[in-house]
Write a protein that holds these residues in place. Structure first.
Motif, PDB file in Angstrom:
ATOM      1  N   ILE A  52       0.841  -1.191   0.000  1.00  0.00           N
ATOM      2  CA  ILE A  52       0.000   0.000   0.000  1.00  0.00           C
ATOM      3  C   ILE A  52       0.881   1.248   0.000  1.00  0.00           C
ATOM      4  O   ILE A  52       0.647   2.182  -0.775  1.00  0.00           O
ATOM      5  CB  ILE A  52      -0.961  -0.012   1.207  1.00  0.00           C
ATOM      6  N   ALA A  53       1.893   1.261   0.838  1.00  0.00           N
ATOM      7  CA  ALA A  53       2.801   2.411   0.910  1.00  0.00           C
ATOM      8  C   ALA A  53       3.520   2.626  -0.421  1.00  0.00           C
ATOM      9  O   ALA A  53       3.684   3.768  -0.874  1.00  0.00           O
ATOM     10  CB  ALA A  53       3.802   2.216   2.038  1.00  0.00           C
ATOM     11  N   MET A  54       3.916   1.545  -1.069  1.00  0.00           N
ATOM     12  CA  MET A  54       4.610   1.650  -2.349  1.00  0.00           C
ATOM     13  C   MET A  54       3.705   2.288  -3.413  1.00  0.00           C
ATOM     14  O   MET A  54       4.118   3.189  -4.138  1.00  0.00           O
ATOM     15  CB  MET A  54       5.068   0.271  -2.821  1.00  0.00           C
ATOM     16  N   PHE A  55       2.451   1.823  -3.481  1.00  0.00           N
ATOM     17  CA  PHE A  55       1.522   2.377  -4.468  1.00  0.00           C
ATOM     18  C   PHE A  55       1.149   3.816  -4.138  1.00  0.00           C
ATOM     19  O   PHE A  55       0.975   4.643  -5.035  1.00  0.00           O
ATOM     20  CB  PHE A  55       0.272   1.509  -4.595  1.00  0.00           C
ATOM     21  N   GLU A  56       1.017   4.137  -2.856  1.00  0.00           N
ATOM     22  CA  GLU A  56       0.736   5.519  -2.474  1.00  0.00           C
ATOM     23  C   GLU A  56       1.880   6.431  -2.893  1.00  0.00           C
ATOM     24  O   GLU A  56       1.655   7.550  -3.346  1.00  0.00           O
ATOM     25  CB  GLU A  56       0.490   5.625  -0.973  1.00  0.00           C
ATOM     26  N   ASP A  57       3.100   5.955  -2.752  1.00  0.00           N
ATOM     27  CA  ASP A  57       4.261   6.738  -3.165  1.00  0.00           C
ATOM     28  C   ASP A  57       4.257   6.990  -4.673  1.00  0.00           C
ATOM     29  O   ASP A  57       4.717   8.030  -5.132  1.00  0.00           O
ATOM     30  CB  ASP A  57       5.570   6.051  -2.777  1.00  0.00           C
ATOM     31  N   GLN A  58       3.758   6.032  -5.447  1.00  0.00           N
ATOM     32  CA  GLN A  58       3.686   6.210  -6.892  1.00  0.00           C
ATOM     33  C   GLN A  58       2.686   7.282  -7.296  1.00  0.00           C
ATOM     34  O   GLN A  58       2.826   7.904  -8.343  1.00  0.00           O
ATOM     35  CB  GLN A  58       3.327   4.899  -7.584  1.00  0.00           C
ATOM     36  N   LEU A  59       1.683   7.512  -6.446  1.00  0.00           N
ATOM     37  CA  LEU A  59       0.667   8.514  -6.756  1.00  0.00           C
ATOM     38  C   LEU A  59       1.128   9.934  -6.425  1.00  0.00           C
ATOM     39  O   LEU A  59       0.618  10.902  -6.976  1.00  0.00           O
ATOM     40  CB  LEU A  59      -0.630   8.219  -6.001  1.00  0.00           C
ATOM     41  N   ILE A  60       2.118  10.052  -5.533  1.00  0.00           N
ATOM     42  CA  ILE A  60       2.615  11.365  -5.143  1.00  0.00           C
ATOM     43  C   ILE A  60       3.675  11.789  -6.147  1.00  0.00           C
ATOM     44  O   ILE A  60       4.674  11.090  -6.332  1.00  0.00           O
ATOM     45  CB  ILE A  60       3.203  11.333  -3.710  1.00  0.00           C
ATOM     46  N   PRO A  61       3.490  12.934  -6.782  1.00  0.00           N
ATOM     47  CA  PRO A  61       4.482  13.367  -7.772  1.00  0.00           C
ATOM     48  C   PRO A  61       5.802  13.765  -7.106  1.00  0.00           C
ATOM     49  O   PRO A  61       5.808  14.244  -5.971  1.00  0.00           O
ATOM     50  CB  PRO A  61       3.832  14.565  -8.445  1.00  0.00           C
ATOM     51  N   ASP A  62       6.879  13.533  -7.825  1.00  0.00           N
ATOM     52  CA  ASP A  62       8.192  13.949  -7.328  1.00  0.00           C
ATOM     53  C   ASP A  62       8.290  15.463  -7.409  1.00  0.00           C
ATOM     54  O   ASP A  62       8.030  16.060  -8.452  1.00  0.00           O
ATOM     55  CB  ASP A  62       9.316  13.316  -8.161  1.00  0.00           C
ATOM     56  N   ILE A  63       8.693  16.068  -6.312  1.00  0.00           N
ATOM     57  CA  ILE A  63       8.853  17.514  -6.278  1.00  0.00           C
ATOM     58  C   ILE A  63      10.326  17.821  -6.100  1.00  0.00           C
ATOM     59  O   ILE A  63      10.953  17.395  -5.136  1.00  0.00           O
ATOM     60  CB  ILE A  63       8.049  18.132  -5.128  1.00  0.00           C
ATOM     61  N   ILE A  64      10.860  18.518  -7.062  1.00  0.00           N
ATOM     62  CA  ILE A  64      12.270  18.888  -6.990  1.00  0.00           C
ATOM     63  C   ILE A  64      12.328  20.296  -6.417  1.00  0.00           C
ATOM     64  O   ILE A  64      11.814  21.244  -6.996  1.00  0.00           O
ATOM     65  CB  ILE A  64      12.933  18.838  -8.377  1.00  0.00           C
ATOM     66  N   ALA A  65      12.959  20.410  -5.261  1.00  0.00           N
ATOM     67  CA  ALA A  65      13.031  21.722  -4.602  1.00  0.00           C
ATOM     68  C   ALA A  65      14.230  22.502  -5.075  1.00  0.00           C
ATOM     69  O   ALA A  65      15.212  22.046  -5.498  1.00  0.00           O
ATOM     70  CB  ALA A  65      13.089  21.533  -3.089  1.00  0.00           C
TER      71      ALA A  65
END
Length: 65
Positions: A52-65
């Motif tokens: 579940i955590a892995m799939f949730e991470d896939q839904l969150i876009p990568d944000i480059i600061a």
């Protein structure tokens, strides 16, 4: 996998996770709880939590600061 497939898989995993929780509670509620079976269910539940955590991470876009 596209976002809709990931969301569908997440929902299925969450349902299975809740079902396992209910099964563990039911087993522990009996006087003859099989500790080996309870341990296996708990291990499966932890594996589902990781998925579940892995799939949730896939839904969150990568944000480059």
């Amino acid at each position: 996998m596209d976002e809709s497939e990931i969301r569908g898989r997440l929902e299925a995993l969450r349902i299975e996770h809740r079902d396992l929780d209910a099964a563990i509670d039911a087993l522990l509620g009996t006087s003859t709880a099989d500790q080996l079976q309870v341990a296996r269910l708990k291990k499966r539940k932890l594996k589902l939590r990781d998925e579940i955590a892995m799939f949730e991470d896939q839904l969150i876009p990568d944000i480059i600061a």
